[in-house]
Design an enzyme around this catalytic site. Sequence first.
Site, PDB file in Angstrom:
ATOM      1  N   SER A 182       0.394  -3.165   2.906  1.00 35.78           N
ATOM      2  CA  SER A 182      -0.726  -2.250   2.698  1.00 35.78           C
ATOM      3  C   SER A 182      -1.814  -2.994   1.944  1.00 35.78           C
ATOM      4  CB  SER A 182      -0.274  -1.024   1.898  1.00 35.78           C
ATOM      5  OG  SER A 182      -1.368  -0.174   1.636  1.00 35.78           O
ATOM      6  N   HIS A 192      -1.799  -3.429   7.372  1.00 38.50           N
ATOM      7  CA  HIS A 192      -2.117  -1.999   7.345  1.00 38.50           C
ATOM      8  C   HIS A 192      -3.362  -1.782   6.498  1.00 38.50           C
ATOM      9  CE1 HIS A 192      -1.208   2.321   7.431  1.00 38.50           C
ATOM     10  NE2 HIS A 192      -1.525   2.340   6.146  1.00 38.50           N
ATOM     11  N   ASP A 235      -6.179   0.952   5.128  1.00 39.13           N
ATOM     12  CA  ASP A 235      -6.526   2.349   4.881  1.00 39.13           C
ATOM     13  C   ASP A 235      -8.037   2.510   4.799  1.00 39.13           C
ATOM     14  OD1 ASP A 235      -3.932   3.605   4.649  1.00 39.13           O
ATOM     15  OD2 ASP A 235      -3.684   2.477   2.784  1.00 39.13           O
ATOM     16  N   MET A 282     -10.879   5.428   4.131  1.00 37.70           N
ATOM     17  CA  MET A 282     -11.091   6.785   3.629  1.00 37.70           C
ATOM     18  C   MET A 282     -12.583   7.047   3.505  1.00 37.70           C
ATOM     19  SD  MET A 282      -8.299   6.628   0.542  1.00 37.70           S
ATOM     20  CE  MET A 282      -6.867   5.552   0.646  1.00 37.70           C
ATOM     21  N   HIS A 304      -5.598   3.064   9.440  1.00 43.92           N
ATOM     22  CA  HIS A 304      -5.226   4.445   9.129  1.00 43.92           C
ATOM     23  C   HIS A 304      -6.503   5.175   8.720  1.00 43.92           C
ATOM     24  CE1 HIS A 304      -2.817   7.272   6.224  1.00 43.92           C
ATOM     25  NE2 HIS A 304      -3.496   7.943   7.140  1.00 43.92           N
ATOM     26  N   MET A 317      -8.253   7.965   7.385  1.00 44.88           N
ATOM     27  CA  MET A 317      -8.224   9.186   6.573  1.00 44.88           C
ATOM     28  C   MET A 317      -9.657   9.692   6.444  1.00 44.88           C
ATOM     29  SD  MET A 317      -5.394   8.221   3.663  1.00 44.88           S
ATOM     30  CE  MET A 317      -5.400   6.433   3.840  1.00 44.88           C
ATOM     31  N   MET A 372       3.911  10.052   6.334  1.00 48.38           N
ATOM     32  CA  MET A 372       3.556   9.854   4.932  1.00 48.38           C
ATOM     33  C   MET A 372       4.635  10.467   4.050  1.00 48.38           C
ATOM     34  SD  MET A 372       0.842   8.081   5.069  1.00 48.38           S
ATOM     35  CE  MET A 372       0.740   8.026   3.268  1.00 48.38           C
ATOM     36  N   ASP A 405       5.385   5.412   5.312  1.00 46.07           N
ATOM     37  CA  ASP A 405       4.376   4.894   4.389  1.00 46.07           C
ATOM     38  C   ASP A 405       4.343   5.759   3.143  1.00 46.07           C
ATOM     39  OD1 ASP A 405       2.148   3.902   3.097  1.00 46.07           O
ATOM     40  OD2 ASP A 405       0.717   4.506   4.629  1.00 46.07           O
TER      41      ASP A 405
END
Length: 227
Positions: free
Chosen positions: A9, A34, A36, A38, A67, A69, A138, A174
């Site tokens: 991550s 990975h 993230d 947001m 990912h 979000m 999650m 995750d």
Amino acid sequence: MADIYLCPSMMCADFGNLKDEVISLEKAGADIFHIDIMDGKYVPTLGMGLQDFKIIRETTDLTLDVHLMVEKPSNYVQMFAELGADIIYIHPNSENLPESTLYKIKSYGKKAGIVLNPGTSISEIQELLPLVDYVLVMTVYVGFSGQKYLDFVDDKIHQLLTLKTDHHFELVVDGAITPDKIQKWRALGVKGFVLGTSALFGKNQSYDELISNYRSRQVLNLQTKTT
């Protein structure tokens, strides 16, 4: 094909030395990076930026997953597809027509994934399972760091392990994924593990030692004999 996918991550990496981190993790045997993303709306925090994504993509040829979000992830699919994402995850409750967004991801030749939040039931996403390549479960609440693993999510993982046989998706977990969780779920058929501070970053051991240990079948056999 890898027995399991170990997915650092990158939110947990050293941003001041991001390129070196990517090189070290790749040499250590990481499978998927990975990332993230947001928007501060779908979740109240901000994740990695486009510049971070570009640095990672320019540094490695390994698989990158994103990912999202974010609200209305359909608005971001083309951008991340063109920037080089290989897998794009969306939250089905982040827009009105998630199935359309999944088709859009695939139209760019990318793998499509959905994310199951801790409070989301299997029944809410079951109709989407035939459309996806990956389901990301999650085991903490999205958008917040330093949380403990939510044990009540285990039942959903067991259900998805049964469903994946019919729908042919891979299952990834995750959130507060510790070494014992890797060994437990690996033995039961979970394919991917997103590794953060609970298993990979900020440890006294090197990335090489940690990743080698998590991939070792000998460690798995020892664990399964004692559980």
